[in-house]
Motif scaffolding. Sequence first.
Motif, PDB file in Angstrom:
ATOM      1  N   VAL A   1       4.770   1.612   1.202  1.00 56.17           N
ATOM      2  CA  VAL A   1       5.799   2.162   0.324  1.00 56.17           C
ATOM      3  C   VAL A   1       5.482   3.622  -0.001  1.00 56.17           C
ATOM      4  CG1 VAL A   1       6.930   1.872  -1.922  1.00 56.17           C
ATOM      5  CG2 VAL A   1       6.106  -0.133  -0.694  1.00 56.17           C
ATOM      6  N   PRO A   2       6.507   4.502   0.042  1.00 51.49           N
ATOM      7  CA  PRO A   2       6.259   5.886  -0.360  1.00 51.49           C
ATOM      8  C   PRO A   2       5.629   5.932  -1.757  1.00 51.49           C
ATOM      9  CG  PRO A   2       8.418   5.700   0.634  1.00 51.49           C
ATOM     10  CD  PRO A   2       7.902   4.296   0.463  1.00 51.49           C
ATOM     11  N   SER A   3       4.642   6.748  -1.896  1.00 51.50           N
ATOM     12  CA  SER A   3       3.867   6.820  -3.139  1.00 51.50           C
ATOM     13  C   SER A   3       4.728   6.980  -4.384  1.00 51.50           C
ATOM     14  CB  SER A   3       2.860   7.968  -3.059  1.00 51.50           C
ATOM     15  OG  SER A   3       1.966   7.741  -2.007  1.00 51.50           O
ATOM     16  N   GLU A   4       5.800   7.759  -4.291  1.00 50.29           N
ATOM     17  CA  GLU A   4       6.622   8.007  -5.479  1.00 50.29           C
ATOM     18  C   GLU A   4       7.356   6.769  -5.987  1.00 50.29           C
ATOM     19  OE1 GLU A   4       9.101   9.333  -1.923  1.00 50.29           O
ATOM     20  OE2 GLU A   4       7.074   9.724  -2.599  1.00 50.29           O
ATOM     21  N   LEU A   5       7.446   5.721  -5.167  1.00 51.63           N
ATOM     22  CA  LEU A   5       8.095   4.482  -5.596  1.00 51.63           C
ATOM     23  C   LEU A   5       7.135   3.491  -6.249  1.00 51.63           C
ATOM     24  CD1 LEU A   5      10.477   3.762  -2.579  1.00 51.63           C
ATOM     25  CD2 LEU A   5      11.058   4.762  -4.797  1.00 51.63           C
ATOM     26  N   LEU A   6       5.851   3.800  -6.211  1.00 53.03           N
ATOM     27  CA  LEU A   6       4.848   2.884  -6.744  1.00 53.03           C
ATOM     28  C   LEU A   6       4.302   3.367  -8.083  1.00 53.03           C
ATOM     29  CD1 LEU A   6       2.724   2.068  -3.569  1.00 53.03           C
ATOM     30  CD2 LEU A   6       4.381   0.593  -4.712  1.00 53.03           C
ATOM     31  N   ALA A   7       4.277   2.451  -9.047  1.00 57.27           N
ATOM     32  CA  ALA A   7       3.655   2.769 -10.331  1.00 57.27           C
ATOM     33  C   ALA A   7       2.142   2.704 -10.188  1.00 57.27           C
ATOM     34  CB  ALA A   7       4.135   1.788 -11.399  1.00 57.27           C
ATOM     35  N   GLU A   8       1.681   1.751  -9.383  1.00 61.75           N
ATOM     36  CA  GLU A   8       0.243   1.568  -9.159  1.00 61.75           C
ATOM     37  C   GLU A   8      -0.087   2.077  -7.759  1.00 61.75           C
ATOM     38  OE1 GLU A   8      -2.628  -2.225  -8.499  1.00 61.75           O
ATOM     39  OE2 GLU A   8      -1.156  -2.386 -10.094  1.00 61.75           O
TER      40      GLU A   8
ATOM     41  N   GLU B   1       0.834  -1.198   0.000  1.00 64.95           N
ATOM     42  CA  GLU B   1       0.000   0.000   0.000  1.00 64.95           C
ATOM     43  C   GLU B   1       0.869   1.247   0.000  1.00 64.95           C
ATOM     44  OE1 GLU B   1      -2.343  -0.477   3.553  1.00 64.95           O
ATOM     45  OE2 GLU B   1      -0.863   0.533   4.790  1.00 64.95           O
ATOM     46  N   PRO B   2       0.402   2.296  -0.671  1.00 67.43           N
ATOM     47  CA  PRO B   2       1.149   3.557  -0.639  1.00 67.43           C
ATOM     48  C   PRO B   2       0.990   4.226   0.716  1.00 67.43           C
ATOM     49  CG  PRO B   2      -0.857   3.799  -1.936  1.00 67.43           C
ATOM     50  CD  PRO B   2      -0.778   2.362  -1.512  1.00 67.43           C
ATOM     51  N   HIS B   3       2.005   4.983   1.129  1.00 70.09           N
ATOM     52  CA  HIS B   3       1.889   5.774   2.356  1.00 70.09           C
ATOM     53  C   HIS B   3       2.690   7.054   2.211  1.00 70.09           C
ATOM     54  CE1 HIS B   3       5.613   5.135   4.973  1.00 70.09           C
ATOM     55  NE2 HIS B   3       5.896   4.451   3.897  1.00 70.09           N
ATOM     56  N   ASP B   4       2.482   7.965   3.137  1.00 71.80           N
ATOM     57  CA  ASP B   4       3.084   9.302   3.050  1.00 71.80           C
ATOM     58  C   ASP B   4       4.482   9.387   3.649  1.00 71.80           C
ATOM     59  OD1 ASP B   4       0.792  10.297   1.829  1.00 71.80           O
ATOM     60  OD2 ASP B   4      -0.149  10.768   3.741  1.00 71.80           O
ATOM     61  N   GLY B   5       4.992   8.306   4.184  1.00 76.53           N
ATOM     62  CA  GLY B   5       6.321   8.334   4.799  1.00 76.53           C
ATOM     63  C   GLY B   5       7.427   8.504   3.780  1.00 76.53           C
ATOM     64  N   ASP B   6       8.651   8.674   4.287  1.00 75.12           N
ATOM     65  CA  ASP B   6       9.792   8.876   3.403  1.00 75.12           C
ATOM     66  C   ASP B   6      10.593   7.604   3.135  1.00 75.12           C
ATOM     67  OD1 ASP B   6      10.788   8.633   5.951  1.00 75.12           O
ATOM     68  OD2 ASP B   6      12.215  10.283   5.786  1.00 75.12           O
ATOM     69  N   ARG B   7      10.150   6.482   3.723  1.00 74.88           N
ATOM     70  CA  ARG B   7      10.830   5.203   3.489  1.00 74.88           C
ATOM     71  C   ARG B   7       9.810   4.077   3.538  1.00 74.88           C
ATOM     72  NH1 ARG B   7      12.950   2.566   8.660  1.00 74.88           N
ATOM     73  NH2 ARG B   7      11.629   3.486  10.229  1.00 74.88           N
TER      74      ARG B   7
END
Length: 114
Positions: free
Chosen positions: A76-83, A17-23
Amino acid sequence: MFEPFSDGYYLGELYVEPHDGDRAVIQQADHEAVNKQLYADNEGLERLDAPLVMKLDTAHFPVGGDEGVPSGTLAVPSELLAEQTASAREVFLADRERAMELLRYAGWEPTAGT
């Protein structure tokens, strides 16, 4: 949680799942259990908080532990996820040697004892 897959990697399935954290993080107890099972060499005192290195799609990233994440979930930080939708996904986990190689390449240096 993870099974041998190839030279250098294990394969597992986690709810991503995406999250707002930095790692990227997984549940603290899961993190320690995977560290102990796959990264420890059973020689003396070992740290169980070294980052795990996971691969999702084409990105490798270090993964820490966090008490606020449900067991079996990789946040996972949102910017690392394609989906951007949360779903069960296959995740690769680098073995001990490959993880240390990738972490050092990224600038992480272990402290004494790792």
